[in-house]
Design a protein around this motif. Structure first.
Motif, PDB file in Angstrom:
ATOM      1  N   ARG A  17       0.811  -1.214   0.000  1.00  0.00           N
ATOM      2  CA  ARG A  17       0.000   0.000   0.000  1.00  0.00           C
ATOM      3  C   ARG A  17       0.845   1.265   0.000  1.00  0.00           C
ATOM      4  NH1 ARG A  17      -2.786  -0.223   5.958  1.00  0.00           N
ATOM      5  NH2 ARG A  17      -0.933   0.172   7.202  1.00  0.00           N
ATOM      6  N   ASP A  18       2.143   1.140   0.284  1.00  0.00           N
ATOM      7  CA  ASP A  18       3.050   2.281   0.274  1.00  0.00           C
ATOM      8  C   ASP A  18       3.771   2.449  -1.064  1.00  0.00           C
ATOM      9  OD1 ASP A  18       2.514   2.682   3.010  1.00  0.00           O
ATOM     10  OD2 ASP A  18       4.039   1.209   3.556  1.00  0.00           O
ATOM     11  N   GLN A  24      -0.676  -1.375  -5.720  1.00  0.00           N
ATOM     12  CA  GLN A  24      -1.751  -1.220  -4.745  1.00  0.00           C
ATOM     13  C   GLN A  24      -3.045  -1.817  -5.263  1.00  0.00           C
ATOM     14  OE1 GLN A  24      -2.058   2.938  -3.825  1.00  0.00           O
ATOM     15  NE2 GLN A  24      -0.023   3.032  -2.922  1.00  0.00           N
ATOM     16  N   LYS A  25      -3.326  -1.614  -6.542  1.00  0.00           N
ATOM     17  CA  LYS A  25      -4.554  -2.162  -7.128  1.00  0.00           C
ATOM     18  C   LYS A  25      -4.547  -3.681  -7.085  1.00  0.00           C
ATOM     19  CE  LYS A  25      -5.313   1.645 -10.338  1.00  0.00           C
ATOM     20  NZ  LYS A  25      -5.274   2.048 -11.740  1.00  0.00           N
ATOM     21  N   GLN A  28      -5.147  -4.794  -3.526  1.00  0.00           N
ATOM     22  CA  GLN A  28      -6.535  -4.564  -3.141  1.00  0.00           C
ATOM     23  C   GLN A  28      -7.449  -5.631  -3.731  1.00  0.00           C
ATOM     24  OE1 GLN A  28      -7.364  -2.218  -0.769  1.00  0.00           O
ATOM     25  NE2 GLN A  28      -9.168  -3.523  -0.754  1.00  0.00           N
ATOM     26  N   GLU A  71       0.578  -8.109   4.220  1.00  0.00           N
ATOM     27  CA  GLU A  71      -0.745  -7.489   4.172  1.00  0.00           C
ATOM     28  C   GLU A  71      -1.843  -8.534   3.980  1.00  0.00           C
ATOM     29  OE1 GLU A  71      -0.268  -3.301   2.075  1.00  0.00           O
ATOM     30  OE2 GLU A  71       1.260  -4.776   1.490  1.00  0.00           O
TER      31      GLU A  71
END
Length: 86
Positions: A17-18, A24-25, A28, A71
């Motif tokens: 996420r950083d 990030q996509k 997610q 994560e």
């Protein structure tokens, strides 16, 4: 350190996420695929990630002890730290 060396430097203690928006996509999408009943609550998730941030086994969003993306492991209710930190 030269400007070129600074640009090539990798954040060893970062999460997906950083990092870049495309990464990030992807993360997610993986997180969204976890069934609601199998997910941790947001508070627990953030507490787990905070512990991982301090761990010397975190390297480029990956746990060097088990090879997982931290994560994802932190988001799963039954996920456990291989060192029993959470």
């Amino acid at each position: 350190m030269t400007q070129m060396q600074t640009k090539l430097r990798i954040c060893k203690k970062c999460f997906i996420r950083d990092l870049a928006a495309e990464d990030q996509k992807d993360m997610q999408r993986y997180l969204d695929a976890i069934k609601r009943q199998d997910r941790t609550d947001e508070d627990t998730y953030e507490k787990r990630l905070a512990v991982c941030t301090e761990c010397d086994k975190l390297f480029e969003a990956t746990c060097q002890a088990c090879g997982c993306y931290v994560e994802l492991r932190a988001a799963i209710r039954h996920g456990r730290c291989p060192y029993k930190k959470w």
